[in-house]
Design a protein around this motif. Structure first.
Motif, PDB file in Angstrom:
ATOM      1  N   GLU A 187       0.823  -1.217   0.000  1.00 22.00           N
ATOM      2  CA  GLU A 187       0.000   0.000   0.000  1.00 22.00           C
ATOM      3  C   GLU A 187       0.861   1.272   0.000  1.00 22.00           C
ATOM      4  O   GLU A 187       0.371   2.348  -0.325  1.00 22.00           O
ATOM      5  N   ASP A 188       2.166   1.123   0.290  1.00 22.45           N
ATOM      6  CA  ASP A 188       3.005   2.326   0.383  1.00 22.45           C
ATOM      7  C   ASP A 188       3.737   2.628  -0.927  1.00 22.45           C
ATOM      8  O   ASP A 188       4.568   3.531  -0.992  1.00 22.45           O
ATOM      9  N   LYS A 189       3.434   1.859  -1.970  1.00 25.17           N
ATOM     10  CA  LYS A 189       4.070   2.072  -3.275  1.00 25.17           C
ATOM     11  C   LYS A 189       3.008   2.431  -4.309  1.00 25.17           C
ATOM     12  O   LYS A 189       1.842   2.044  -4.157  1.00 25.17           O
ATOM     13  N   PRO A 190       3.395   3.132  -5.384  1.00 22.45           N
ATOM     14  CA  PRO A 190       2.416   3.468  -6.428  1.00 22.45           C
ATOM     15  C   PRO A 190       1.837   2.214  -7.076  1.00 22.45           C
ATOM     16  O   PRO A 190       2.554   1.222  -7.275  1.00 22.45           O
ATOM     17  N   ARG A 191       0.530   2.296  -7.395  1.00 21.51           N
ATOM     18  CA  ARG A 191      -0.158   1.196  -8.089  1.00 21.51           C
ATOM     19  C   ARG A 191      -0.596   1.718  -9.457  1.00 21.51           C
ATOM     20  O   ARG A 191      -1.309   2.713  -9.542  1.00 21.51           O
ATOM     21  N   TYR A 192      -0.177   1.006 -10.516  1.00 27.44           N
ATOM     22  CA  TYR A 192      -0.348   1.489 -11.894  1.00 27.44           C
ATOM     23  C   TYR A 192      -1.212   0.491 -12.665  1.00 27.44           C
ATOM     24  O   TYR A 192      -0.840  -0.666 -12.812  1.00 27.44           O
ATOM     25  N   LEU A 193      -2.368   0.954 -13.152  1.00 31.56           N
ATOM     26  CA  LEU A 193      -3.264   0.099 -13.938  1.00 31.56           C
ATOM     27  C   LEU A 193      -2.966   0.353 -15.415  1.00 31.56           C
ATOM     28  O   LEU A 193      -3.162   1.480 -15.913  1.00 31.56           O
ATOM     29  N   MET A 194      -2.535  -0.688 -16.123  1.00 30.14           N
ATOM     30  CA  MET A 194      -2.024  -0.516 -17.486  1.00 30.14           C
ATOM     31  C   MET A 194      -3.140  -0.521 -18.531  1.00 30.14           C
ATOM     32  O   MET A 194      -4.018  -1.364 -18.514  1.00 30.14           O
ATOM     33  N   GLY A 195      -3.100   0.521 -19.401  1.00 32.95           N
ATOM     34  CA  GLY A 195      -3.991   0.517 -20.567  1.00 32.95           C
ATOM     35  C   GLY A 195      -5.390   1.028 -20.318  1.00 32.95           C
ATOM     36  O   GLY A 195      -6.292   0.765 -21.108  1.00 32.95           O
ATOM     37  N   VAL A 196      -5.616   1.744 -19.239  1.00 35.98           N
ATOM     38  CA  VAL A 196      -6.980   2.198 -18.905  1.00 35.98           C
ATOM     39  C   VAL A 196      -7.009   3.723 -18.838  1.00 35.98           C
ATOM     40  O   VAL A 196      -6.094   4.302 -18.237  1.00 35.98           O
ATOM     41  N   GLY A 197      -7.964   4.330 -19.446  1.00 32.13           N
ATOM     42  CA  GLY A 197      -9.154   3.802 -20.103  1.00 32.13           C
ATOM     43  C   GLY A 197     -10.098   4.943 -20.432  1.00 32.13           C
ATOM     44  O   GLY A 197      -9.701   6.102 -20.544  1.00 32.13           O
ATOM     45  N   LYS A 198     -11.370   4.608 -20.587  1.00 28.95           N
ATOM     46  CA  LYS A 198     -12.406   5.638 -20.779  1.00 28.95           C
ATOM     47  C   LYS A 198     -12.539   6.434 -19.473  1.00 28.95           C
ATOM     48  O   LYS A 198     -12.180   5.924 -18.399  1.00 28.95           O
ATOM     49  N   PRO A 199     -13.076   7.671 -19.541  1.00 32.90           N
ATOM     50  CA  PRO A 199     -13.204   8.468 -18.301  1.00 32.90           C
ATOM     51  C   PRO A 199     -13.858   7.712 -17.148  1.00 32.90           C
ATOM     52  O   PRO A 199     -13.332   7.717 -16.021  1.00 32.90           O
ATOM     53  N   ASP A 200     -14.933   6.996 -17.381  1.00 29.50           N
ATOM     54  CA  ASP A 200     -15.580   6.320 -16.244  1.00 29.50           C
ATOM     55  C   ASP A 200     -14.775   5.119 -15.762  1.00 29.50           C
ATOM     56  O   ASP A 200     -14.827   4.753 -14.586  1.00 29.50           O
ATOM     57  N   ASP A 201     -13.965   4.523 -16.662  1.00 26.47           N
ATOM     58  CA  ASP A 201     -13.038   3.465 -16.196  1.00 26.47           C
ATOM     59  C   ASP A 201     -12.019   4.058 -15.229  1.00 26.47           C
ATOM     60  O   ASP A 201     -11.677   3.466 -14.204  1.00 26.47           O
ATOM     61  N   ILE A 202     -11.507   5.231 -15.604  1.00 29.04           N
ATOM     62  CA  ILE A 202     -10.458   5.887 -14.816  1.00 29.04           C
ATOM     63  C   ILE A 202     -10.984   6.236 -13.426  1.00 29.04           C
ATOM     64  O   ILE A 202     -10.344   5.958 -12.400  1.00 29.04           O
ATOM     65  N   VAL A 203     -12.182   6.799 -13.388  1.00 34.28           N
ATOM     66  CA  VAL A 203     -12.772   7.187 -12.089  1.00 34.28           C
ATOM     67  C   VAL A 203     -12.993   5.950 -11.226  1.00 34.28           C
ATOM     68  O   VAL A 203     -12.635   5.914 -10.037  1.00 34.28           O
ATOM     69  N   GLY A 204     -13.504   4.877 -11.830  1.00 33.88           N
ATOM     70  CA  GLY A 204     -13.756   3.644 -11.068  1.00 33.88           C
ATOM     71  C   GLY A 204     -12.473   3.008 -10.576  1.00 33.88           C
ATOM     72  O   GLY A 204     -12.435   2.404  -9.498  1.00 33.88           O
TER      73      GLY A 204
END
Ligand SMILES: CNc1nc2cc3nc(NC)[nH]c3cc2c(=O)[nH]1
Ligand SMILES: [Zn+2]
Length: 372
Positions: free
Chosen positions: A239-256
């Motif tokens: 939890e103390d390191k950055p978490r990176y979601l690859m390849g995302v996404g549409k605005p509502d994907d990003i918010v979720g």
């Protein structure tokens, strides 16, 4: 010495906001990374990309190793100098694009061999070669070499692939060595299987990385399945390191995704769709190609401060798109990137203020379904 440091400034539910301090500058999180595939964010000058609010951009190993080659970029002073971008750059490790773009791919324990989609020349990427390429490019954040299985895939295929990626993660870390000022991120795999994702997270934690990506998503599973996975996968990572979601996404994907604990994302959507006339606004999506915009004097989005919205009408943007003028891609890309950065800025402020739920409600309320 920590290669990068992640300073958390606030949390609201699972959503976090903070700053990643790197030797080339700070990255405000949650962060959206524009994609600069061939050493350029298409249709944008670097100064314009910075003006949209981007603190970091993504470079693609696969494209740059083929053309102009990583060795040539290194001889010319590295990717930052080459493309005139002095802020942080994250480079991907090449595997994902080899599997989606190259011809005649052969995957073994050693790595992947393939033929260039540009000139048919033969190439190989291994964890060691990927680390060498990314070091030649000089990126600030390096991604492990992994294998991202296409979904749907059966559990055995997902498990076998994840285990290979974990062996490659170890080889990536060993080959990366100790590069002060440069960070290495591990990539979690495991498809939509919570236990396999947990095993992957544990394997990565054991090896030890400066940040952790959630890989293997945005590969056709759909938003509901992706969110279902994001309901547990980020929590499996340190939890103390950055978490990176690859390849995302549409605005509502990003918010979720931010709502579920993701700190960084990248996607070609705002730039690629800008070139096809697709425009993202606070009220929803429109396509400027549509004849109904031909006489419309209004801006794309009256709440947007970008050049397209402050200086031009929908009628003009419709005209230059229809006429296939270069300014069309420039203005629509600039607008989409600015809108994506404004979403990130809004979330950073809301998380810091503890008002993320209200911000999210307002975000969804303003959006019509379908073309506006
Ligand atoms: C570089 N390694 C790596 N890249 C990825 C890029 C992606 N891009 C998408 N959707 C556009 N999903 C992805 C998954 C991975 C992944 O699992 N691994
Ligand atoms: Zn705009």
């Amino acid at each position: 010495m920590a290669q990068i440091s992640f300073e958390k400034l606030g949390q609201d539910g699972k959503a976090r906001t903070g700053v990643i301090h790197t030797t080339r500058g700070d990255i405000r999180t949650p962060a959206f990374m524009p994609v600069g595939t061939a050493a350029t964010v298409k249709a944008m000058m670097p100064e314009s990309v910075a003006a949209t609010g981007a603190d970091i951009l993504l470079g693609n190993t696969y494209h740059l190793m083929l053309r102009p080659t990583a060795e040539r970029i290194a001889r010319l002073g590295g990717l930052h100098k080459f493309m005139n971008w002095d802020k942080p750059i994250l480079t991907d490790s090449g595997g994902f694009q080899v599997m989606s773009l190259a011809d005649l791919r052969k995957l073994t324990e050693r790595g992947v061999t393939f033929k260039s989609h540009i000139d048919g020349s033969k190439h190989e990427i291994t964890p060691e070669r990927s680390m060498e390429i990314q070091a030649l490019l000089g990126s600030d954040i390096v991604m492990c070499f992994d294998e991202c299985p296409a979904l749907p895939a059966d559990r055995d295929r997902i498990a076998t692939s994840m285990e290979l990626s974990m062996r490659w993660a170890k080889r990536s870390k060993e080959a990366f060595g100790d590069r002060p000022g440069h960070a290495l991120f591990g990539i979690q795999q495991g498809g939509l299987e919570q236990d396999l994702r947990g095993q992957s997270a544990e394997a990565l934690r054991e090896i030890g990385f400066d940040g952790y990506a959630v890989g293997g998503l945005a590969v056709g599973e759909g938003q509901e399945a992706m969110f279902g996975c994001l309901d547990y996968a980020p929590d499996q990572l340190p939890e103390d390191k950055p978490r990176y979601l690859m390849g995302v996404g549409k605005p509502d994907d990003i918010v979720g995704a931010v709502k579920r604990g993701i700190d960084m994302m990248d996607c070609v959507l705002p730039s690629r769709s800008g070139r096809t006339g697709q425009v993202f606004t606070r009220a929803g999506v429109l396509n400027i190609k549509n004849a109904r915009h031909a006489d419309d004097p209004r801006p794309l989005d009256e709440n947007c401060a970008c050049p397209a919205c402050t200086k031009y009408s929908r009628a003009y943007l419709h005209h230059v798109f229809r006429s296939q003028e270069m300014i069309s891609g420039m203005l629509l890309t600039w607008h989409n990137l600015r809108y994506f950065q404004d979403i990130m800025d809004g979330m950073r402020q809301a998380i810091a203020a503890g008002t993320f739920a209200a911000w999210e409600q307002d975000f969804h309320a303003g959006r019509a379904q379908g073309d506006i």
